[in-house]
Design an enzyme around this catalytic site. Structure first.
Site, PDB file in Angstrom:
ATOM      1  N   GLY A 109       0.837  -1.199   0.000  1.00  0.00           N
ATOM      2  CA  GLY A 109       0.000   0.000   0.000  1.00  0.00           C
ATOM      3  C   GLY A 109       0.870   1.246   0.000  1.00  0.00           C
ATOM      4  N   LYS A 110       0.274   2.367  -0.226  1.00  0.00           N
ATOM      5  CA  LYS A 110       1.013   3.628  -0.125  1.00  0.00           C
ATOM      6  C   LYS A 110       0.040   4.761   0.086  1.00  0.00           C
ATOM      7  CE  LYS A 110       5.387   4.922  -0.623  1.00  0.00           C
ATOM      8  NZ  LYS A 110       6.530   4.011  -0.407  1.00  0.00           N
TER       9      LYS A 110
END
Ligand code: GLU
Length: 425
Positions: free
Chosen positions: A113-114
């Protein structure tokens, strides 16, 4: 009036396209089925929020906050939060996917994720940054979780911001939840070795690659582009292992000393000088920051932002080895020329995976309620990095592909196999 600033048009190649081009090549080499291809191609979750913040001047400014979960097939999503003026959804999507591949390459049980908020933390007060971080956390309260999505620092954020995130998340849950975020200050359950972890992994993978190329570290020269957390630690640790660091750079420019720069001195200078190298006397300033890419050295470590090695400057690169401390520093269009020139690249998803590896150790320690020694953290992360390097190297020989494609092959293979075992609807 409150408004959201539009994303700036970048003079960059699109990092999402760069990521997808490599993904496509690796998927084809691997013979990935169309079904699994389309699952891995699309991000699992994308959340965009508006964050109205009262600035110190009393006016409300609305910021855009993003969190992308690319995949949670291997486990909870994992990845940093970026505070930068040019945050763009495509960039966050690429960075989220890179986290999936990175965690798979080093074999830790996380998806990718980011997050990002388009803002300029250099122009904001501590109070403004704190309000923004807390508002972002609250907006993402159902996204984050120690078993769902575990954020960490990235460009423009650090332990201080992670402390606010942990506190805000804990308040909302009525109990202290330190495993919801990594990269925290030590007293809040941070791990020893986390600060230097990414730079240390860069050093371990650089030495492993130098061994393959038969470059003696004690006779090698090196350039490090970017002097933030990753670049400065990588430079310091590579210097300790015998390399001569002839050039470093940051937003103020590039600095060169043919006898080698004393990295401890440069770090001390930076720390006492508002975080920048402007005025550093241990080296001469090059007329342009880009000159550092053209220096005749053995090792080049890009450790700042995306797309610094592109078709515009790749011809001029003379290094024998590139070790990517940053995420996405080489655009897809530069890959071909790098390969033709016979330059070995230790790709980002392998070279900078030391950071997320020690983040994983931090999360493990938080869940155990126990603290490891720095010696244990470093020994285990060094072993993981070395094993991952060997794994990718073998794949590059087996499939007869460059290290970058080999790293994607290793990662995609692992995620695809896991997906097939878990199954879909
Ligand atoms: N932001 C870092 C990266 O890009 C660390 C992520 C993490 O520790 O979760 O790898």
């Amino acid at each position: 009036m409150a408004y959201i600033e539009p994303a700036p048009i970048k003079d960059k190649e699109n990092p999402l396209e760069s990521m997808m081009e490599r993904f496509n090549i690796a998927a084809e080499k691997l013979g990935l089925s169309d079904e699994v291809y389309s699952v891995l191609k699309n991000p699992a979750k994308q959340v965009i929020v508006s964050l109205p913040i009262t600035m110190d001047n009393g006016k409300i400014k609305v910021f855009e906050g993003i969190r992308v979960v690319h995949s949670n097939i291997l486990g909870p999503a994992k990845g940093g939060i970026r505070f930068a003026p040019d945050v763009h959804i495509d960039e966050v999507r690429a960075l989220a996917a890179w986290m999936t591949w990175k965690c798979a390459v080093v074999d830790i049980p996380y998806g990718g994720g980011k997050g990002g908020v388009r803002c300029n933390p250099r122009e904001m007060s501590k109070g403004e940054i704190e309000r923004l971080m807390r508002a972002y956390t609250l907006a993402m309260i159902d996204v984050f979780g120690p078993d769902k999505d575990i954020p960490a620092p990235d460009m423009g954020t650090g332990p201080r911001e992670m402390a606010w995130l942990m506190d805000e998340y804990s308040k909302a849950h009525g109990t202290t939840v330190n495993a919801v975020v990594t990269g925290k200050p030590l007293v809040l359950g941070g791990s020893l070795g986390r600060t230097e972890a990414t730079g240390r992994g860069v050093m371990v993978s650089a030495l492993a690659a130098m061994e393959k190329l038969k470059i003696n570290p004690f006779q090698a020269t090196c350039v490090v582009q970017g002097f933030g957390n990753v670049g400065s630690w990588a430079a310091q640790l590579l210097e300790e292992r015998g390399l001569k660091i002839v050039s470093i750079s940051d937003i103020s420019g590039a600095y060169y000393n043919s006898n080698g720069i004393n990295i401890q001195e440069a770090i001390k200078f930076r720390n006492e000088n508002n975080g920048i190298l402007e005025g550093f006397h241990g080296a001469e300033k090059l007329s342009s920051a880009n000159e550092l890419f053209e220096l005749e050295v053995d090792v080049l470590v890009p450790a700042a932002v995306e797309d610094v090695i592109t078709k515009k400057n790749v011809d001029k690169i003379k290094a024998k080895l590139i070790v990517e401390g940053a995420n996405g520093p080489t655009s897809f269009n530069a890959d071909k020329i790098i390969n033709e020139k016979g330059i070995m690249v230790v790709p980002d998803i392998l070279a900078n995976a030391g950071g997320v590896t020690v983040s994983y150790f931090e999360w493990v320690q938080n869940r155990l309620g126990y603290k490891w020694t720095a010696e244990r953290v470093n020994r285990r992360s060094d072993r993981i990095m070395k094993e991952a390097f060997d794994h990718v190297y073998h794949a590059s020989v087996k499939y007869n592909v460059p290290m970058r494609i080999a790293a994607y092959i290793v990662a995609i293979d692992k995620v695809a196999q896991t997906y097939q075992y878990r199954g879909g609807y």
